[in-house]
Design a protein around this motif. Structure first.
Motif, PDB file in Angstrom:
ATOM      1  N   GLY A  68      49.195  57.040  57.455  1.00 41.27           N
ATOM      2  CA  GLY A  68      49.097  55.681  56.951  1.00 41.27           C
ATOM      3  C   GLY A  68      48.341  55.646  55.642  1.00 41.27           C
ATOM      4  O   GLY A  68      47.548  56.543  55.350  1.00 41.27           O
ATOM      5  N   CYS A  69      48.615  54.624  54.846  1.00 41.36           N
ATOM      6  CA  CYS A  69      47.855  54.443  53.611  1.00 41.36           C
ATOM      7  C   CYS A  69      47.746  52.957  53.298  1.00 41.36           C
ATOM      8  O   CYS A  69      48.523  52.139  53.789  1.00 41.36           O
ATOM      9  N   ILE A  70      46.753  52.644  52.500  1.00 43.49           N
ATOM     10  CA  ILE A  70      46.493  51.266  52.110  1.00 43.49           C
ATOM     11  C   ILE A  70      46.073  51.262  50.646  1.00 43.49           C
ATOM     12  O   ILE A  70      45.294  52.110  50.226  1.00 43.49           O
ATOM     13  N   LEU A  71      46.634  50.330  49.877  1.00 42.79           N
ATOM     14  CA  LEU A  71      46.391  50.251  48.441  1.00 42.79           C
ATOM     15  C   LEU A  71      45.694  48.943  48.110  1.00 42.79           C
ATOM     16  O   LEU A  71      46.137  47.880  48.553  1.00 42.79           O
ATOM     17  N   TYR A  72      44.624  49.052  47.340  1.00 44.78           N
ATOM     18  CA  TYR A  72      43.866  47.894  46.884  1.00 44.78           C
ATOM     19  C   TYR A  72      43.836  47.857  45.365  1.00 44.78           C
ATOM     20  O   TYR A  72      43.787  48.905  44.721  1.00 44.78           O
ATOM     21  N   LEU A  73      43.828  46.654  44.830  1.00 45.57           N
ATOM     22  CA  LEU A  73      43.548  46.438  43.411  1.00 45.57           C
ATOM     23  C   LEU A  73      42.251  45.647  43.335  1.00 45.57           C
ATOM     24  O   LEU A  73      42.145  44.589  43.953  1.00 45.57           O
ATOM     25  N   TRP A 122      46.998  45.230  48.333  1.00 44.70           N
ATOM     26  CA  TRP A 122      48.314  45.163  47.716  1.00 44.70           C
ATOM     27  C   TRP A 122      49.426  45.624  48.649  1.00 44.70           C
ATOM     28  O   TRP A 122      50.495  45.044  48.723  1.00 44.70           O
ATOM     29  N   LEU A 123      49.163  46.691  49.379  1.00 44.33           N
ATOM     30  CA  LEU A 123      50.221  47.249  50.224  1.00 44.33           C
ATOM     31  C   LEU A 123      49.598  48.139  51.289  1.00 44.33           C
ATOM     32  O   LEU A 123      48.618  48.835  51.026  1.00 44.33           O
ATOM     33  N   MET A 124      50.191  48.100  52.460  1.00 45.99           N
ATOM     34  CA  MET A 124      49.737  48.944  53.559  1.00 45.99           C
ATOM     35  C   MET A 124      50.968  49.466  54.283  1.00 45.99           C
ATOM     36  O   MET A 124      51.952  48.743  54.446  1.00 45.99           O
ATOM     37  N   ALA A 125      50.915  50.734  54.714  1.00 52.64           N
ATOM     38  CA  ALA A 125      52.070  51.318  55.391  1.00 52.64           C
ATOM     39  C   ALA A 125      51.637  52.390  56.374  1.00 52.64           C
ATOM     40  O   ALA A 125      50.659  53.102  56.141  1.00 52.64           O
ATOM     41  N   VAL A 126      52.387  52.485  57.449  1.00 50.39           N
ATOM     42  CA  VAL A 126      52.260  53.562  58.433  1.00 50.39           C
ATOM     43  C   VAL A 126      53.673  54.098  58.649  1.00 50.39           C
ATOM     44  O   VAL A 126      54.629  53.314  58.711  1.00 50.39           O
ATOM     45  N   ILE A 127      53.809  55.422  58.758  1.00 49.86           N
ATOM     46  CA  ILE A 127      55.144  55.978  58.952  1.00 49.86           C
ATOM     47  C   ILE A 127      55.763  55.383  60.221  1.00 49.86           C
ATOM     48  O   ILE A 127      55.057  55.129  61.197  1.00 49.86           O
ATOM     49  N   PRO A 128      57.058  55.120  60.195  1.00 51.31           N
ATOM     50  CA  PRO A 128      57.698  54.358  61.273  1.00 51.31           C
ATOM     51  C   PRO A 128      57.461  54.871  62.696  1.00 51.31           C
ATOM     52  O   PRO A 128      57.191  54.076  63.593  1.00 51.31           O
ATOM     53  N   ASN A 129      57.552  56.170  62.928  1.00 49.66           N
ATOM     54  CA  ASN A 129      57.408  56.651  64.313  1.00 49.66           C
ATOM     55  C   ASN A 129      55.968  56.600  64.810  1.00 49.66           C
ATOM     56  O   ASN A 129      55.711  56.908  65.973  1.00 49.66           O
ATOM     57  N   GLU A 130      55.026  56.181  63.977  1.00 46.28           N
ATOM     58  CA  GLU A 130      53.625  56.044  64.387  1.00 46.28           C
ATOM     59  C   GLU A 130      53.151  54.596  64.400  1.00 46.28           C
ATOM     60  O   GLU A 130      52.008  54.321  64.749  1.00 46.28           O
ATOM     61  N   GLN A 131      54.019  53.678  64.013  1.00 48.00           N
ATOM     62  CA  GLN A 131      53.631  52.272  63.998  1.00 48.00           C
ATOM     63  C   GLN A 131      53.384  51.789  65.419  1.00 48.00           C
ATOM     64  O   GLN A 131      54.072  52.179  66.348  1.00 48.00           O
ATOM     65  N   GLY A 132      52.370  50.964  65.576  1.00 44.54           N
ATOM     66  CA  GLY A 132      52.015  50.442  66.885  1.00 44.54           C
ATOM     67  C   GLY A 132      51.030  51.306  67.645  1.00 44.54           C
ATOM     68  O   GLY A 132      50.659  50.982  68.777  1.00 44.54           O
ATOM     69  N   ASN A 133      50.571  52.396  67.028  1.00 42.67           N
ATOM     70  CA  ASN A 133      49.625  53.299  67.691  1.00 42.67           C
ATOM     71  C   ASN A 133      48.181  53.115  67.235  1.00 42.67           C
ATOM     72  O   ASN A 133      47.331  53.951  67.534  1.00 42.67           O
ATOM     73  N   GLY A 134      47.900  52.058  66.479  1.00 43.59           N
ATOM     74  CA  GLY A 134      46.530  51.771  66.054  1.00 43.59           C
ATOM     75  C   GLY A 134      46.117  52.395  64.730  1.00 43.59           C
ATOM     76  O   GLY A 134      44.994  52.187  64.281  1.00 43.59           O
ATOM     77  N   ILE A 135      47.003  53.150  64.095  1.00 43.59           N
ATOM     78  CA  ILE A 135      46.656  53.800  62.827  1.00 43.59           C
ATOM     79  C   ILE A 135      46.386  52.744  61.748  1.00 43.59           C
ATOM     80  O   ILE A 135      45.385  52.813  61.030  1.00 43.59           O
TER      81      ILE A 135
END
Length: 189
Positions: A68-73, A122-135
């Protein structure tokens, strides 16, 4: 959680592309990505832009497991590098025929930005097969600690994302349906 460096660019862009490549509903990303041509190539150009701009004007955090990653400005200053990045985005992702539509969208977003100083999640993402696991939840909580006592702002487009952010301490202060998708504006203090 770790703070990303430029050496993490490929890893972060891959996470972002995986998370959004199959999301085909009307939303901010699909509004910007030109419809014709190679979708993956255009999406990758957008994610590279967002990574590069976040490195220049903010911060990027990766989950410890790199899923997962998260981007801030956190600043918005003029620079020629930023202008170059925007030019490259226009050519590689948006397209000249889509430019005015995207500029109108950006103007709409800015109308609802907080008037006081704020940090833009700005944006946050977790790879699809790990979504919903608290990452994502863990990454969000840990990264928000880096901006303690700051006003954090985000806009999102889906009811699922709106629910995720409200469950994690954000509150909706505006919503609009002026585009071909809903926009929810949220803040965290």
């Amino acid at each position: 959680m770790k703070k990303a460096t430029f050496s993490d660019r490929e890893k972060a862009v891959d996470i972002l592309c995986q998370a959004f490549i199959n999301v085909l509903i009307p939303n901010s990303i699909n509004f910007v990505v030109k419809k014709s041509g190679n979708r993956y190539k255009r999406l990758k150009a957008l994610m590279e832009f967002q990574f590069d701009l976040s490195m220049l004007d903010g911060n990027i955090f990766l989950s410890d497991d790199n899923k997962g990653c998260i981007l801030y400005l956190d600043r918005n200053e003029f620079s020629f590098k930023k202008l170059l990045l925007e030019g490259r985005l226009l050519i590689a992702c948006i397209g000249l025929d889509n430019m005015f539509k995207v500029l109108r969208r950006e103007k709409l977003l800015k109308n609802f930005h907080p008037k006081e100083k704020f940090i833009h999640l700005w944006l946050m993402a977790v790879i699809p097969n790990e979504q919903g696991n608290g990452i994502g939840k863990k990454l969000l909580k840990e990264s928000l600690k880096m901006y303690k006592d700051e006003l954090i702002y985000i806009e999102t487009t889906t009811p699922e994302n709106r629910a995720f952010y409200t469950q994690n301490g954000f509150e909706i202060f505006h919503e609009t349906f002026e585009l071909d998708y809903p926009l929810y504006f949220l803040k965290y203090v």
